[in-house]
Write a protein that holds these residues in place. Structure first.
Motif, PDB file in Angstrom:
ATOM      1  N   THR A 158      -8.761   4.250  -9.624  1.00 15.38           N
ATOM      2  CA  THR A 158      -8.284   3.352  -8.569  1.00 15.38           C
ATOM      3  C   THR A 158      -8.791   3.740  -7.186  1.00 15.38           C
ATOM      4  O   THR A 158      -8.553   3.012  -6.221  1.00 15.38           O
ATOM      5  N   THR A 159      -9.492   4.876  -7.076  1.00 17.28           N
ATOM      6  CA  THR A 159      -9.850   5.405  -5.756  1.00 17.28           C
ATOM      7  C   THR A 159     -10.650   4.416  -4.923  1.00 17.28           C
ATOM      8  O   THR A 159     -10.334   4.155  -3.756  1.00 17.28           O
ATOM      9  N   GLN A 160     -11.701   3.845  -5.496  1.00 15.32           N
ATOM     10  CA  GLN A 160     -12.552   2.933  -4.745  1.00 15.32           C
ATOM     11  C   GLN A 160     -11.794   1.667  -4.346  1.00 15.32           C
ATOM     12  O   GLN A 160     -11.905   1.194  -3.214  1.00 15.32           O
ATOM     13  N   ASP A 161     -11.001   1.124  -5.289  1.00 10.74           N
ATOM     14  CA  ASP A 161     -10.227  -0.080  -4.971  1.00 10.74           C
ATOM     15  C   ASP A 161      -9.232   0.194  -3.845  1.00 10.74           C
ATOM     16  O   ASP A 161      -9.080  -0.621  -2.926  1.00 10.74           O
ATOM     17  N   MET A 162      -8.547   1.346  -3.894  1.00  9.92           N
ATOM     18  CA  MET A 162      -7.577   1.672  -2.853  1.00  9.92           C
ATOM     19  C   MET A 162      -8.269   1.881  -1.514  1.00  9.92           C
ATOM     20  O   MET A 162      -7.733   1.501  -0.465  1.00  9.92           O
ATOM     21  N   THR A 164     -10.975   0.345  -0.486  1.00  7.39           N
ATOM     22  CA  THR A 164     -11.297  -1.001  -0.008  1.00  7.39           C
ATOM     23  C   THR A 164     -10.054  -1.698   0.527  1.00  7.39           C
ATOM     24  O   THR A 164     -10.098  -2.348   1.580  1.00  7.39           O
ATOM     25  N   ILE A 165      -8.942  -1.566  -0.186  1.00  6.51           N
ATOM     26  CA  ILE A 165      -7.696  -2.220   0.234  1.00  6.51           C
ATOM     27  C   ILE A 165      -7.197  -1.631   1.545  1.00  6.51           C
ATOM     28  O   ILE A 165      -6.849  -2.360   2.479  1.00  6.51           O
ATOM     29  N   ARG A 166      -7.166  -0.286   1.653  1.00  7.84           N
ATOM     30  CA  ARG A 166      -6.690   0.339   2.891  1.00  7.84           C
ATOM     31  C   ARG A 166      -7.572  -0.044   4.079  1.00  7.84           C
ATOM     32  O   ARG A 166      -7.082  -0.315   5.171  1.00  7.84           O
ATOM     33  N   SER A 167      -8.859  -0.057   3.851  1.00  8.02           N
ATOM     34  CA  SER A 167      -9.790  -0.434   4.914  1.00  8.02           C
ATOM     35  C   SER A 167      -9.547  -1.870   5.362  1.00  8.02           C
ATOM     36  O   SER A 167      -9.537  -2.177   6.557  1.00  8.02           O
ATOM     37  N   VAL A 209       0.842  -1.198   0.000  1.00  5.37           N
ATOM     38  CA  VAL A 209       0.000   0.000   0.000  1.00  5.37           C
ATOM     39  C   VAL A 209       0.879   1.252   0.000  1.00  5.37           C
ATOM     40  O   VAL A 209       0.631   2.211  -0.734  1.00  5.37           O
ATOM     41  N   ARG A 210       1.947   1.249   0.815  1.00  4.17           N
ATOM     42  CA  ARG A 210       2.878   2.378   0.824  1.00  4.17           C
ATOM     43  C   ARG A 210       3.577   2.518  -0.538  1.00  4.17           C
ATOM     44  O   ARG A 210       3.794   3.622  -1.034  1.00  4.17           O
TER      45      ARG A 210
END
Length: 334
Positions: free
Chosen positions: A186-190, A192-195, A167-168
């Motif tokens: 990519t905003t929504q995917d990122m 979801t991934i960060r969450s 992620v970093r």
């Protein structure tokens, strides 16, 4: 709620929630960033959805490892390719563009990828992150080629380290270089991934918090576990056991094997030749001590005598050893 539940209750709403690549009949279109994010979303689904209830299965972990390693390779090699397309080849001097285009190239190994990112691209990949990537690659190879038997908690903890790094890596190295339109995609995917990463990290943190009272009395002889990387391996006279992932290991043998330059000597307390110099413990993770892997006692590191240069155990703030002090005193008495 499962995909089957969504489809049964309201098929139109279910399919509206799917990403374009999940829609029936969609074309195969996975450019590098999208490909890496798709693998990471699969990892999050495997590890985060049921973890709160303790229901992550061995199969979930298996595919989390396989897809996490795939994500790491896709994203790290994409950064290499941005520097120069030949760098993703095992032998850059023999690179052919047509092989890159049709995917027939023999690409560099995960270890070579990290090494080239550090040496050639100049990325500051920390030793801890490089070690986590190496462990993940080994775990993936075991699963892919001949099978794996391991602690589920250890596999999860190692996965969290790599997830956090990727992620970093995306935030610092890949996403800023994307055109605005692609970055917005990519905003929504990122999110979801960060969450998901936050949730999984939270599970690991809560487990360590539950162990705090159990580990507190043993901090001086607790080291980072080689299997899960948590400060939970309590050194014992017999095989040591990690309180987090429950794996038993010969801590002394592992420590000396990993640090070929490690020195050890006879313990001043139990007289066994198992006092290892320069060990980091949970009591002070940044301050090396000499730890006995038999009795668990710790001592301040040895110092070099300013006079004879032999190493000695100071009792206070001495700068010369007892033998030199006695010799100096004898000369002064003459």
């Amino acid at each position: 709620m499962t995909a089957q539940d969504w489809a049964a209750n309201d098929p139109e709403e279910f399919y509206a929630r799917l990403r374009p690549v999940e829609q029936r009949g969609s074309e195969v279109n996975f450019p590098p960033i999208d490909n890496g994010l798709d693998y990471l979303l699969s990892v999050i689904t495997s590890l985060a959805d049921d973890e709160e209830w303790g229901w992550v299965s061995a199969r979930d972990l298996k595919y989390a490892v396989l897809h996490l390693q795939a994500a790491a390779e896709v994203l790290l090699k994409y950064r290499l390719q941005q520097e120069h397309w030949t760098l993703v080849f095992a032998e850059p001097g023999k690179a052919k563009k047509e092989e890159l285009a049709d995917g027939s190239l023999a690409s560099c190994t995960p270890a070579q990828t990290v090494d080239r990112l550090r040496r050639i691209v100049g990325l500051p990949i920390a030793d801890k992150d490089a070690a986590a990537l190496t462990k993940l690659a080994k775990t993936r190879n075991a699963l892919q080629h001949y099978g794996l038997t391991d602690s589920a908690r250890a596999v999860e903890a190692r996965a969290v380290e790599v997830l956090d790094f990727l992620v970093r890596f995306l935030d610092e190295q890949l996403l800023p270089a994307l055109p605005d339109e692609d970055r917005q995609r990519t905003t929504q995917d990122m999110w979801t991934i960060r969450s998901g990463v936050s949730r999984i990290q939270g599970f690991v943190t809560r487990r360590m918090q539950r162990l705090r009272a159990e580990l507190e009395p043993h901090q001086n002889r607790t080291v980072a576990c080689p299997h899960c990387d948590q400060w939970a391996l309590v050194v014992a006279d017999d095989n040591s056991k990690c309180r987090f992932c429950t794996v038993r290991t010969d801590a002394l043998d592992y420590f000396l094997h990993q640090r070929s330059n490690a020195s050890y000597r006879r313990c001043l307390s139990c007289d066994n030749q198992t006092l290892v110099c320069g060990v980091l413990t949970a009591a002070a993770p940044d301050v090396p001590v000499d730890l006995c892997f038999s009795c668990g006692k710790t001592f301040p590191p040895l110092k070099a005598c300013l006079r004879c240069h032999r190493r000695f155990q100071p009792h206070d703030f001495e700068t010369v050893c007892a033998a030199c002090l006695a010799d100096q005193a004898a000369k002064e008495d003459q």
